[in-house]
Scaffold this motif. Structure first.
Motif, PDB file in Angstrom:
ATOM      1  N   GLN A   1       0.852  -1.112  -0.034  1.00 22.12           N
ATOM      2  CA  GLN A   1      -0.132   0.152  -0.063  1.00 22.12           C
ATOM      3  C   GLN A   1       0.709   1.227   0.116  1.00 22.12           C
ATOM      4  O   GLN A   1       0.639   2.005  -0.564  1.00 22.12           O
ATOM      5  CB  GLN A   1      -1.191   0.051   1.213  1.00 22.12           C
ATOM      6  N   TYR A   2       1.902   1.192   0.832  1.00 21.71           N
ATOM      7  CA  TYR A   2       2.770   2.248   0.787  1.00 21.71           C
ATOM      8  C   TYR A   2       3.578   2.373  -0.543  1.00 21.71           C
ATOM      9  O   TYR A   2       3.630   3.791  -1.031  1.00 21.71           O
ATOM     10  CB  TYR A   2       3.718   1.992   1.813  1.00 21.71           C
ATOM     11  N   MET A   3       4.042   1.733  -1.050  1.00 18.60           N
ATOM     12  CA  MET A   3       4.557   1.915  -2.525  1.00 18.60           C
ATOM     13  C   MET A   3       3.612   2.222  -3.519  1.00 18.60           C
ATOM     14  O   MET A   3       4.151   2.994  -4.389  1.00 18.60           O
ATOM     15  CB  MET A   3       5.085   0.472  -2.970  1.00 18.60           C
ATOM     16  N   MET A   4       2.350   1.752  -3.330  1.00 19.88           N
ATOM     17  CA  MET A   4       1.453   2.190  -4.376  1.00 19.88           C
ATOM     18  C   MET A   4       0.955   3.705  -4.231  1.00 19.88           C
ATOM     19  O   MET A   4       0.554   4.488  -5.156  1.00 19.88           O
ATOM     20  CB  MET A   4       0.071   1.472  -4.261  1.00 19.88           C
ATOM     21  N   THR A   5       1.135   4.323  -3.235  1.00 22.61           N
ATOM     22  CA  THR A   5       1.219   5.863  -2.875  1.00 22.61           C
ATOM     23  C   THR A   5       2.164   6.447  -3.421  1.00 22.61           C
ATOM     24  O   THR A   5       2.023   7.811  -3.405  1.00 22.61           O
ATOM     25  CB  THR A   5       0.713   6.042  -1.352  1.00 22.61           C
ATOM     26  N   LEU A   6       3.275   6.172  -3.558  1.00 24.42           N
ATOM     27  CA  LEU A   6       4.516   6.881  -3.899  1.00 24.42           C
ATOM     28  C   LEU A   6       4.369   7.772  -5.018  1.00 24.42           C
ATOM     29  O   LEU A   6       4.542   8.824  -5.218  1.00 24.42           O
ATOM     30  CB  LEU A   6       5.796   6.007  -4.294  1.00 24.42           C
ATOM     31  N   PRO A   7       3.679   7.049  -6.114  1.00 22.15           N
ATOM     32  CA  PRO A   7       3.444   7.848  -7.607  1.00 22.15           C
ATOM     33  C   PRO A   7       2.830   9.381  -7.244  1.00 22.15           C
ATOM     34  O   PRO A   7       3.223  10.273  -7.793  1.00 22.15           O
ATOM     35  CB  PRO A   7       2.911   7.195  -8.306  1.00 22.15           C
ATOM     36  N   GLN A   8       1.788   9.159  -6.482  1.00 21.37           N
ATOM     37  CA  GLN A   8       1.267  10.704  -6.214  1.00 21.37           C
ATOM     38  C   GLN A   8       1.996  11.711  -5.368  1.00 21.37           C
ATOM     39  O   GLN A   8       1.719  12.589  -5.353  1.00 21.37           O
ATOM     40  CB  GLN A   8      -0.149  10.247  -5.397  1.00 21.37           C
ATOM     41  N   HIS A   9       2.847  11.197  -4.594  1.00 21.05           N
ATOM     42  CA  HIS A   9       3.744  12.027  -4.075  1.00 21.05           C
ATOM     43  C   HIS A   9       5.077  12.271  -4.854  1.00 21.05           C
ATOM     44  O   HIS A   9       5.559  13.560  -4.339  1.00 21.05           O
ATOM     45  CB  HIS A   9       4.393  11.514  -2.515  1.00 21.05           C
ATOM     46  N   LEU A  10       5.469  11.702  -5.836  1.00 28.52           N
ATOM     47  CA  LEU A  10       6.529  11.981  -6.626  1.00 28.52           C
ATOM     48  C   LEU A  10       6.086  13.016  -7.782  1.00 28.52           C
ATOM     49  O   LEU A  10       6.673  14.030  -8.283  1.00 28.52           O
ATOM     50  CB  LEU A  10       7.265  10.818  -7.274  1.00 28.52           C
ATOM     51  N   ASP A  11       4.990  12.765  -8.343  1.00 23.43           N
ATOM     52  CA  ASP A  11       4.240  13.313  -9.485  1.00 23.43           C
ATOM     53  C   ASP A  11       4.460  14.805  -9.564  1.00 23.43           C
ATOM     54  O   ASP A  11       4.895  15.465 -10.393  1.00 23.43           O
ATOM     55  CB  ASP A  11       3.019  12.775  -9.973  1.00 23.43           C
ATOM     56  N   PRO A  12       4.106  15.691  -8.360  1.00 26.12           N
ATOM     57  CA  PRO A  12       3.998  16.784  -8.694  1.00 26.12           C
ATOM     58  C   PRO A  12       5.548  17.556  -8.694  1.00 26.12           C
ATOM     59  O   PRO A  12       5.619  18.566  -9.044  1.00 26.12           O
ATOM     60  CB  PRO A  12       3.562  17.359  -6.969  1.00 26.12           C
ATOM     61  N   PHE A  13       6.471  16.784  -8.256  1.00 29.36           N
ATOM     62  CA  PHE A  13       7.890  17.319  -8.502  1.00 29.36           C
ATOM     63  C   PHE A  13       8.693  16.954  -9.783  1.00 29.36           C
ATOM     64  O   PHE A  13       9.605  17.422 -10.225  1.00 29.36           O
ATOM     65  CB  PHE A  13       8.782  16.791  -7.304  1.00 29.36           C
ATOM     66  N   MET A  14       8.172  15.685 -10.097  1.00 30.97           N
ATOM     67  CA  MET A  14       9.246  15.136 -11.073  1.00 30.97           C
ATOM     68  C   MET A  14       8.301  15.368 -12.532  1.00 30.97           C
ATOM     69  O   MET A  14       9.230  14.833 -13.657  1.00 30.97           O
ATOM     70  CB  MET A  14       9.279  13.495 -10.935  1.00 30.97           C
ATOM     71  N   LEU A  15       7.074  15.211 -12.570  1.00 31.68           N
ATOM     72  CA  LEU A  15       6.341  15.425 -13.889  1.00 31.68           C
ATOM     73  C   LEU A  15       5.931  16.711 -14.581  1.00 31.68           C
ATOM     74  O   LEU A  15       5.238  16.877 -15.256  1.00 31.68           O
ATOM     75  CB  LEU A  15       5.238  14.458 -14.088  1.00 31.68           C
ATOM     76  N   GLN A  16       6.738  17.880 -14.017  1.00 37.65           N
ATOM     77  CA  GLN A  16       6.430  19.201 -14.492  1.00 37.65           C
ATOM     78  C   GLN A  16       7.458  19.849 -15.138  1.00 37.65           C
ATOM     79  O   GLN A  16       7.721  20.799 -15.373  1.00 37.65           O
ATOM     80  CB  GLN A  16       5.930  19.897 -13.513  1.00 37.65           C
ATOM     81  N   ASP A  17       8.317  18.808 -16.033  1.00 36.82           N
ATOM     82  CA  ASP A  17       9.430  19.692 -16.716  1.00 36.82           C
ATOM     83  C   ASP A  17      10.556  20.364 -15.904  1.00 36.82           C
ATOM     84  O   ASP A  17      11.034  21.599 -16.314  1.00 36.82           O
ATOM     85  CB  ASP A  17       9.098  20.359 -18.234  1.00 36.82           C
ATOM     86  N   ASN A  18      10.731  19.952 -14.414  1.00 36.01           N
ATOM     87  CA  ASN A  18      11.731  20.666 -13.817  1.00 36.01           C
ATOM     88  C   ASN A  18      12.887  20.469 -13.930  1.00 36.01           C
ATOM     89  O   ASN A  18      13.429  19.386 -13.475  1.00 36.01           O
ATOM     90  CB  ASN A  18      11.024  20.200 -12.351  1.00 36.01           C
ATOM     91  N   ALA A  19      13.453  21.424 -14.695  1.00 30.67           N
ATOM     92  CA  ALA A  19      14.781  21.230 -15.148  1.00 30.67           C
ATOM     93  C   ALA A  19      16.000  20.740 -13.929  1.00 30.67           C
ATOM     94  O   ALA A  19      16.863  20.084 -13.848  1.00 30.67           O
ATOM     95  CB  ALA A  19      15.290  22.300 -15.914  1.00 30.67           C
ATOM     96  N   ALA A  20      15.634  21.728 -12.852  1.00 31.10           N
ATOM     97  CA  ALA A  20      16.577  21.491 -11.624  1.00 31.10           C
ATOM     98  C   ALA A  20      16.512  20.109 -11.055  1.00 31.10           C
ATOM     99  O   ALA A  20      17.475  19.693 -10.751  1.00 31.10           O
ATOM    100  CB  ALA A  20      16.179  22.703 -10.362  1.00 31.10           C
ATOM    101  N   VAL A  21      15.221  19.617 -11.085  1.00 27.80           N
ATOM    102  CA  VAL A  21      15.267  18.159 -10.477  1.00 27.80           C
ATOM    103  C   VAL A  21      15.816  17.121 -11.219  1.00 27.80           C
ATOM    104  O   VAL A  21      16.770  16.321 -10.760  1.00 27.80           O
ATOM    105  CB  VAL A  21      13.767  17.850 -10.154  1.00 27.80           C
ATOM    106  N   ILE A  22      15.759  17.425 -12.674  1.00 21.56           N
ATOM    107  CA  ILE A  22      16.472  16.810 -13.551  1.00 21.56           C
ATOM    108  C   ILE A  22      17.972  16.488 -13.487  1.00 21.56           C
ATOM    109  O   ILE A  22      18.778  15.540 -13.505  1.00 21.56           O
ATOM    110  CB  ILE A  22      15.862  16.608 -15.165  1.00 21.56           C
TER     111      ILE A  22
END
Length: 481
Positions: free
Chosen positions: A347-368
């Motif tokens: 259950q914990y692993m299944m919730t990971l994407p929703q916590h990662l997506d706001p930072f990782m899927l918005q073409d955030n150049a600094a994060v990349i």
């Protein structure tokens, strides 16, 4: 000719008398406030250098045009060179200690950048805001070097900048340690489901990416300034000697011949394209910082998964011969349900994407950029994913499987029922991984196969398995064939 010598002698004597009558403070005994005032004051408003340069150039230009047609030009050049060295002498004594001066100023400026706060959220904000402040100060030092030394003190400036950025990274690490302790404290207080600490760590990762992007940009700016101020001076002197214009100019600002040659070597390498970066060590330090922050973020998100696997090997179910009083040795595996510890992990692993997506899927150049230079645990350095979130999921999943395998190998005894239950738990985790688009690790696959193998076939199957796994499972299953 006689008039020129008389003029040279008069100016020489005048400058010498002026130098004697001028009180030049000893830098070693000067206070930091004086050093700061001196180096910033000249750059901002006291136009000493332009006046000196204008006066010296007024002597050099007509002389060079004159001496080129005279048989005694060597003598004339020696007179003018001595004269120009005398003109710059009072100022040169300060530039000799340029590195010390700049280190003091940069240190004072760095101390004014606040990085820490009692609240974690505020601290994360301060770290983010510090990046622009850090490089604004560095840019001022870059421009200051041009104003104060026409670029001849760049070797000293680069050394001062290395210390400046190193000290910043050291302070960053100190703040990171404080944040880590506060996060541990919140976990001890029972805030296991609080994702704010992980979100804070992702913001710090973004700050690391900003640092790396800024150091690349600043590095290019420094190189551009060096080449703009000195790059055109690598040719021979117009007076016909072999001394380069760069050495001639640098000798007015630098006392030591070794420093002049070091400067010339730097400019030559940049001119030939052999040195793509002059702040390589600074960038490497920031990349190491990014890797440490990634590890910090990983530890935060992995802490709860690790907690669910604690004492796995000591669970009573592994030595149980039945479930609820019923014999289960002959029951198929699918009749059993996964245990609570593994369902919580799933259950914990299944919730990971929703916590990662706001930072990782918005073409955030600094994060990349930060991820590119900050290796996550349990990942291959050569791996490149289209989305950073995918690499994060893979890192956490591989870490979970690695720890799970290690805990399984610690089990001392496994009954037939315990064996079936463990296989059920493993199958559940594999299904969760499949839903996330991930595959089970080779280690988990091998352990699962050894658990499924009958005692009669165990020896043949174990021959093709890692001996550590084969021996551990054989021991816990009490297979003595």
């Amino acid at each position: 000719m006689l008039r020129f010598k008389m003029l040279s002698t008069t100016i020489n004597e005048s400058i010498t008398i002026h130098s004697v009558n001028t009180v030049w403070l000893d830098l070693q005994s000067s206070s930091p406030s004086f050093l700061s005032s001196f180096i910033t004051g000249i750059a901002s408003g006291m136009h000493v250098i332009p006046l000196i340069q204008s006066f010296a150039q007024g002597l050099r230009v007509p002389f060079c045009s004159h001496c080129s047609s005279q048989a005694d030009s060597v003598e004339h050049r020696a007179v003018v060179e001595k004269l120009m060295l005398t003109v710059y002498a009072p100022y040169r004594s300060y530039l000799t200690k340029y590195k010390t001066l700049e280190e003091v100023v940069l240190s004072m400026e760095l101390n004014n950048i606040k990085l820490d706060h009692e609240e974690v959220f505020e601290t994360v904000q301060l770290l983010s805001q510090s990046v622009n402040k850090l490089f604004n100060i560095a840019s001022q030092a870059n421009e200051r070097c041009i104003k104060l030394s026409n670029g001849c003190s760049y070797v000293s400036l680069l050394e001062a900048l290395k210390l400046y950025f190193y000290n910043y990274c050291r302070e960053f690490r100190r703040v990171l340690v404080n944040i880590r302790e506060k996060c541990k404290s919140s976990v001890r207080n029972g805030d296991l489901e609080d994702w704010s600490n992980f979100q804070h760590s992702l913001r710090i990762i973004q700050t690391c990416g900003d640092l790396i992007m800024h150091i690349d940009e600043f590095d290019s700016s420094v190189i551009m300034n060096i080449m703009k101020s000195l790059g055109h001076l690598t040719t021979s002197s117009p007076c016909g000697d072999m001394k380069s214009l760069l050495k001639a100019k640098a000798s007015l600002f630098l006392d030591q011949w070794a420093d002049i040659e070091t400067l010339e070597a730097l400019v030559t390498k940049l001119h030939e394209g052999d040195t793509p970066s002059v702040l390589t060590e600074c960038k490497e330090e920031m990349c190491r910082l990014s890797e440490e922050v990634h590890r910090f973020a990983f530890d935060i998100v992995f802490a709860q998964l690790k907690g669910h696997l604690t004492n796995l090997s000591n669970m009573e179910i592994w030595t149980s011969k039945s479930a609820g009083g019923a014999l289960t040795s002959d029951l198929p595996t699918f009749s059993l349900s996964p245990q609570e510890y593994i369902t919580k992990i799933g259950q914990y692993m299944m919730t990971l994407p929703q916590h990662l997506d706001p930072f990782m899927l918005q073409d955030n150049a600094a994060v990349i950029v930060a991820l590119k230079h900050g290796k996550l645990p349990y990942t291959d350095e050569t791996e490149i994913h289209e989305h950073p979130a995918d690499l994060w999921l893979k890192s956490i999943a591989h870490g979970t499987m690695h720890l799970y395998c290690e805990e399984i190998l610690k089990i001392l005894e496994l009954t037939a029922h315990g064996n079936k239950q463990l296989l059920t738990d493993i199958d559940y985790l594999c299904n969760v991984l499949d839903d996330l688009g991930l595959s089970e690790s080779e280690s988990l696959k091998n352990i699962g196969l050894l658990l499924k193998t009958s005692p009669e076939d165990y020896h043949d199957v174990a021959e093709h398995m890692p001996q550590r796994f084969a021996n551990a499972v054989r021991s816990m299953r009490k297979i003595y064939v």
